[in-house]
Design an enzyme around this catalytic site. Structure first.
Site, short mmCIF file in Angstrom:
data_model
loop_
_atom_site.label_atom_id
_atom_site.label_comp_id
_atom_site.label_asym_id
_atom_site.label_seq_id
_atom_site.Cartn_x
_atom_site.Cartn_y
_atom_site.Cartn_z
N THR A 1 0.71 41.58 -15.06
CA THR A 1 1.47 40.75 -16.00
C THR A 1 1.66 41.46 -17.33
OG1 THR A 1 0.52 38.81 -14.91
CG2 THR A 1 1.58 38.45 -17.04
N GLY B 1 -3.83 44.07 -10.10
CA GLY B 1 -4.51 42.86 -10.54
C GLY B 1 -3.57 41.90 -11.23
N CYS B 2 -3.92 40.63 -11.23
CA CYS B 2 -3.02 39.61 -11.79
C CYS B 2 -2.90 39.76 -13.30
CB CYS B 2 -3.51 38.21 -11.41
SG CYS B 2 -5.26 37.89 -11.73
N HIS B 3 -4.05 39.93 -13.99
CA HIS B 3 -3.98 40.14 -15.44
C HIS B 3 -3.21 41.42 -15.75
CE1 HIS B 3 -6.62 36.99 -16.98
NE2 HIS B 3 -7.55 37.29 -16.10
#
Lengths: 350, 350, 350, 350
Positions: free
Chosen positions: C158, C153-155
């Site tokens: 990161t 996932g992007c969150h």
């Protein structure tokens, strides 16, 4: 004033509905008595628009469930096309109601024009005939005695303010008018459409409805009346990555011997006593942000390098002077109240 | 290719400078040998533009401190007015250099036009005479052999792409052209000015330089050459709340018997083999976001409701096809390389 | 390389699908052989995403109509929940395919965790067991030999980049981690929902999924593996009025005697040879705009005023290093190609 | 009320100055008698802020040229650091004046704290001692009788509203507080700085002043007073691409046996009779756009998945409840007027 006027807003869950309430909740002479929103009936306004948290408002209902018996005044903020039947029914139920309609259904005087631009015959012809075009600065006396006022379109009213006085005065060539109009997204309403998503809008610009936007019909009508002949301007609307604002850049050729200064003098004179139209100094380009949230139009007149041409700029907030503020201004006139009542908020900038 | 061409960018701390580097660092045939930025000399590019973190680049220096002896090619991204003297000096130090200049200093062929629009006589008249107008699609062969190419303005190049082929073909009335051009903020550069602050720009739109923007002179020059007579379009630029994009809406009257379809056919034919100009299907309005970050122009042709009028729309990214991408396209042509080398990035949308 | 690898993108009409194509059309070793989009089957990509105008691409089709016989590699950019069945079917039809899945369906290793966070049992348990978590910098060798890679996932990816090396090194208190993550709208996809309209997003910020966002499960999994014990960070995502970007501000307490400088040294060392992770100088706050459009993560470490606390900041473009760029990075590793192939675009700023 | 109170605004050309006037021009009990702006002295307000076109206002002057003899009340919207000397002088010239100061100069009670955070000794110690911290909901009675009120910072006042009642009630662990605060650009004022340009801000987010922002001192002061012991929260501010809004996400650990519902009940009770603080239903995340332009704070309380943790969210418009609206609220209290006078505008959304 002892007795408050009882007001209903039909279509309170859209942006123009919310904007009507932003002003109406602080208006000294009215009581908000009913709010409708068919798909969100049963909800509180604060659920639909949390900016109303802490403000006492009626719960949303359906039009069908509404009781008009104690309503004095109606704002109708429903979609185009369906509105004409709703208003026909409402006036049937209570003929003495006064109504400001924010849809396009009653703006065109000629039934043929309506049929041409909207693709079907008008369903309430007698009301269409009765309705008054609701641009207060130009139809004030007729609005004062009207039962049904057709609030003009945001693009059209903004351009009409700049152009009509010049056509009436014979200062510009009616066949030369090019209108490049720009608007924010809120004018498209709260419908969930892919092309209205943040990601589709936020970093660019595009024209829409080129050559066929329906506000053109309102421009034709009002320009032609002003010129005393048929006028068919070129009109192209654009969507910008901002919420609010109409910004019309209007290109005209002037009649022989006329200067930009003459245009400016005419507009300044026509609007000298208007509270809601400001003519900026000659040569100044308005900015849409300086009318954001306010019931104001800012007009500018600028000479082009070629001496027979001028550029006019007119800007409003599409939700205020282009819709809900204009509607309340009309209500004030219809009720014989000071025109600025409840409408004197200064623009929110920055 | 064994030997890389050694390139210098003068003015690397501005937005067009950074955009040149965005493409140049991935260009297969060049080596970035020197970068100048007088006020930020001594800093690393990654300090000035952190997107270059991790990429090996020369430290910023001043032009005065620069050694041109091993430079083959120069991009000059300096402010208007000062550039002409800089290039005069640079070519004096090394006459064999080839240069693409992104300023306005060498775009106007006629010294009187330059003096009129820029308020002072040109300081490098022989170079002004020598420079080639750098719109590749229209001056490709002259660019191929040029020493100094004057990259065109972002507003002007975008509109020229749409209009010049139509004037050459005699399809439109040269006296009818109205250009409403819209742009993002990045075209104004990185100067710290109150009117360019986020809070002054983010929620509205305004016209600027109305009736007197200097890109008008480039339009006059190229339109007049195409028409074979003097053409003086009406041109009004606007600033929108977005970073990138030129969006020109062009209003024209067509010659007798000509249709929007004819305009579309002509543009489609002229640009059929161009990698960087796309003519969209007749009736389609382009969107600026679909060229964001790409060296592309999208053109649209739409019929107006009045059969003698048409609306043309041309859009580019002002920093790419309107500036730095166009400059690299010119370099490729000047060097005899494939024109798309290093320039085939697809637009960043959303 | 003579033979191009034949790639299919399932779900090409969404934003991550378009972003995959932005990179894939310029990748030197692949041929885009099939594109699916069930609701837009039959359309050309340039109709759905006009930035691809002028680029030769297969027409959109349905998955059902697709022929996998000549496909070598699949990117799956379909919605959560339905993906597991699709991939099960696809691998049934052609077991030798390699797949990078951009959905959440295969990210959680523990079936119970999946059932807990997604509300239903997993439908492809053997594949869930087989799938490799696709954060290249931390699972490179396993990805190299994987058949099915679950792009994170992007969150979560990161934040994992910033936190996992510190947990592994025992430098921070696992119970102290607070993650305030901010993102642009594009991560929510192209679905037409009222709460994603431009007017609902453009002038403000809000948290969403507070206390229950599903990326939390990925954080728990990876943090716990790194710490060798259960870690349950506090994680709150927010939507900002921008299209692209993840910006995670991470609050940690350090182990006794550890300084912000120690955290910085560890991250710098761990990522010293990574092309796609940049550790900025100690004390520097990254900005999301400096990775926009690029397959890059920028990490920052800043000392708080209290000496046992530090603030870490990690930023990526959610569509690139947070999704499609990461997916292609995984493909490059799976194929034994240089990891940066087709992925070295510099961020688009401004 | 027969006699209008005569008000001066020092620093009327900044954003907080303009915002004061937005409310003051419609306030029923005051007369705007003098406006200063040293660098723009001589100009009309409508030249500096065109939203005031058509509204009668005094021309801008310098403080040096101002006559305080007929002024009753002063709003001081000048930069930090210089304000203390200005107010010392003004009160010297007219000791009976009442003043609301919007700068940071008088917010800290302890001279050592001031010297520590601002880097120099305070220049008006007796006034610093006299000034009352101007968060009306928490210091109403002291404000009522104050001569000099120090309007609190936008970040700090927003967070204080959420946290102080919980510390007073002993419901949260004072050592656990993490504040991730987000703000729009307008809080940075109208200074022409490169890092505040539209192009530098519009497409991303970044933290600033990490670990050392001066509003931290106000948080320490008010939190410590509430807890009865030293409290040193972690506080990180961020700039978002929007004009207005403070959005503080506050992470806390609760005292043993306390639930998010308890926090919600306490805040609901404390603010039950406040016109300008709305506690949303338990579990609801506020949105900054719903207070834009309004003197309102919206508070939310949300349970985290771990039962000892909760997330609080507080949002205001930094120019209104975070600055100018708060200042007028204080004026109303100081003058014994209804607290909502002139301040009941509903938020502008969309």
């Amino acid at each position: 004033m002892d007795k408050m006027m009882k007001v209903a807003v039909l279509g309170a869950s859209g942006y123009t509905g919310a904007e009507l309430l932003r002003f109406l909740v602080r208006h000294p002479h009215i009581s908000i008595t009913a709010l409708t929103a068919d798909r969100k009936a049963g909800q509180a306004m604060a659920e639909v628009f949390p900016q109303f948290t802490g403000i006492d408002l009626p719960r949303l209902t359906t039009i069908a469930d509404m009781d008009f018996s104690d309503i004095d005044f109606v704002f109708c903020a429903l979609p185009h096309g369906t509105t004409q039947q709703v208003i026909l029914d409402v006036l049937d139920r209570k003929p003495g109601l006064r109504i400001v309609d924010l849809s396009a259904d009653f703006r065109l005087e000629n039934p043929d024009d309506y049929a041409l631009w909207y693709g079907h015959p008008h369903q309430a012809l007698s009301l269409q005939h009765e309705a008054v075009f609701g641009l207060t600065e130009h139809y004030r006396s007729r609005i004062a005695s009207a039962r049904l006022v057709a609030n003009p379109g945001c693009h059209s009213s903004t351009s009409i303010l700049a152009i009509v006085p010049l056509l009436k005065a014979g200062l510009i060539d009616p066949d030369s008018i090019v209108i490049d109009s720009k608007t924010g997204m809120s004018g498209a309403g709260r419908a969930a459409k892919e092309e209205m998503l943040f990601s589709e809008i936020s970093t660019g610009v595009h024209a829409y409805g080129v050559g066929k936007h329906r506000h053109t019909a309102e421009l034709d009508q009002e320009f032609s009346k002003a010129a005393g002949r048929s006028v068919t301007p070129s009109f192209t609307p654009h969507i910008l990555p901002m919420n609010r604002g109409i910004y019309a850049t209007l290109y005209v050729r002037m009649a022989s011997g006329v200067s930009a200064g003459d245009l400016h003098a005419t507009l300044s004179s026509v609007y000298a006593n208007e509270a809601f139209v400001q003519v900026l100094p000659l040569g100044t380009a308005p900015q849409s942000r300086h009318v954001l949230g306010a019931n104001q139009a800012h007009l500018g007149v600028i000479a082009d390098r070629m001496k027979d041409r001028a550029i006019l700029i007119a800007t409003t907030d599409n939700l205020v002077k282009g819709a809900s503020g204009q509607a309340i201004q009309n209500m004030n006139v219809m009720c014989g109240w000071p025109e600025t009542l409840g409408l004197n908020a200064v623009a929110v900038f920055p």
